[in-house]
Write a protein that holds these residues in place. Structure first.
Motif, mmCIF file in Angstrom:
data_model
loop_
_atom_site.group_PDB
_atom_site.id
_atom_site.type_symbol
_atom_site.label_atom_id
_atom_site.label_comp_id
_atom_site.label_asym_id
_atom_site.label_seq_id
_atom_site.Cartn_x
_atom_site.Cartn_y
_atom_site.Cartn_z
ATOM 1 N N TYR A 78 -32.254 -10.964 1.986
ATOM 2 C CA TYR A 78 -32.202 -12.379 1.583
ATOM 3 C C TYR A 78 -30.778 -12.778 1.202
ATOM 4 O O TYR A 78 -30.220 -12.251 0.237
ATOM 5 N N ASN B 64 -45.607 -20.974 -8.160
ATOM 6 C CA ASN B 64 -46.040 -22.364 -7.958
ATOM 7 C C ASN B 64 -46.134 -23.102 -9.287
ATOM 8 O O ASN B 64 -45.771 -24.277 -9.386
ATOM 9 N N SER C 70 -38.102 -19.316 0.634
ATOM 10 C CA SER C 70 -37.685 -20.690 0.881
ATOM 11 C C SER C 70 -36.157 -20.711 0.811
ATOM 12 O O SER C 70 -35.582 -20.586 -0.270
ATOM 13 N N LYS D 199 -34.102 -28.275 -3.695
ATOM 14 C CA LYS D 199 -33.452 -26.981 -3.908
ATOM 15 C C LYS D 199 -33.398 -26.664 -5.400
ATOM 16 O O LYS D 199 -33.020 -27.508 -6.208
ATOM 17 N N ASP E 51 -33.987 -22.771 0.797
ATOM 18 C CA ASP E 51 -33.340 -23.789 -0.032
ATOM 19 C C ASP E 51 -33.010 -23.283 -1.433
ATOM 20 O O ASP E 51 -32.046 -23.716 -2.050
ATOM 21 N N HIS E 52 -33.863 -22.403 -1.951
ATOM 22 C CA HIS E 52 -33.677 -21.962 -3.337
ATOM 23 C C HIS E 52 -32.577 -20.902 -3.450
ATOM 24 O O HIS E 52 -32.400 -20.070 -2.562
#
Ligand SMILES: NC(=O)c1ccc[n+]([C@@H]2O[C@H](COP(=O)([O-])OP(=O)(O)OC[C@H]3O[C@@H](n4cnc5c(N)ncnc54)[C@H](OP(=O)(O)O)[C@@H]3O)[C@@H](O)[C@H]2O)c1
Length: 229
Positions: free
Chosen positions: A48, A208, A26, A3, A28-29
């Motif tokens: 989100y 990325n 994602s 995270k 988790d972030h």
């Protein structure tokens, strides 16, 4: 992937908006979206639950505003300095205000933002500065972009100097010099030009790189370009 808490500056449109959406996919972030247009960001990211938006202006009170926001967040893993101001004018027509605003947003504001972020990143983090091929030494240059491209060159230089000064710390900084990606800014710089890369694809590469690139790379200026411009 672990995270991360990720700050994206310049998140209301273009590549910055796409960056927030990429990271936020994602769950988790935790993603912190910053720009001058809070309403637009809240509209963009309403789907989100892991995105929080704050109004933030790189032209005014950057050190104190950034400090307040970052202290409220706590620890930061990734900071992406993506906001940018374009000035596209023949050299004789560029005003003092054009120059000072361009350098404030693209260079001074970034340095002030980084000053505020450093205390929250001492456990380790990656700062990614978004420059331009126009600011990459030896690249093709374009008329009308003297204010913008020189400011982006200064951002490249700052990256090398910060990395040297913080080389004993766990904070890494790199600079990506983007080629053309299809956004509103590109249309203002090169009207009618069709970029070979969408904002979303460019954001995917940057995201990325921000998540993993600091394991191998620090203080580097990296061209990310398929085309000229
Ligand atoms: N698109 C390309 O082809 C290309 C090529 C080379 C480099 N780049 C660089 O990539 C980055 C993103 O470009 P883009 O094409 O996505 O640009 P864009 O569509 O113009 O978006 C720029 C972002 O920066 C924010 N911003 C501008 N002035 C600001 C200020 N004073 N304070 C805070 N935020 C501010 C804007 O938000 P608000 O207006 O809501 O504040 C917006 O979210 C920029 O740094 C640009 O120079 C882009």
């Amino acid at each position: 992937m672990s995270k991360k808490t990720i700050v994206v500056v310049g998140a209301s449109r273009g590549i910055g908006k796409a960056l927030v959406e990429f990271f936020a996919a994602s769950a988790d972030h935790q993603v912190i979206a910053l720009s001058r247009d809070l309403e637009k960001m809240e509209d963009n990211f309403q789907g989100y639950s892991n995105v929080v938006s704050f109004p933030f202006d790189l032209l005014h009170n950057v050190q104190s505003e950034a400090k307040t926001i970052f202290e409220g967040i706590g620890s930061i893993d990734i900071l992406i300095n993506n906001a940018g101001k374009l000035v596209n004018k023949p050299f004789p027509e560029i005003t003092h205000r054009d120059l000072t605003d361009c350098y404030q947003v693209n260079v001074i504001g970034v340095m002030e933002t980084v000053q505020a972020a450093v205390p929250q990143m001492l456990g380790g983090g990656h700062i990614v500065n978004i420059s331009s091929m126009g600011g990459f030494q030896g690249s093709m240059k374009f008329a009308g972009l003297s204010a913008y491209s020189t400011s982006k060159a200064a951002l490249c230089s700052f990256t090398e100097l910060f990395a040297e000064e913080y080389k004993e710390s766990k904070i890494k900084m790199n600079c990506l010099c983007l080629g053309a990606a299809q956004t509103e800014m590109l249309e203002e710089a090169f009207p009618g030009y069709q970029a070979p890369v969408s904002a979303e694809k460019m954001a995917e590469f940057i995201a990325n790189f921000a998540l993993t690139g600091d394991q191998w790379i620090n203080g580097k200026i990296i061209p990310v370009s398929l085309s000229t411009p």
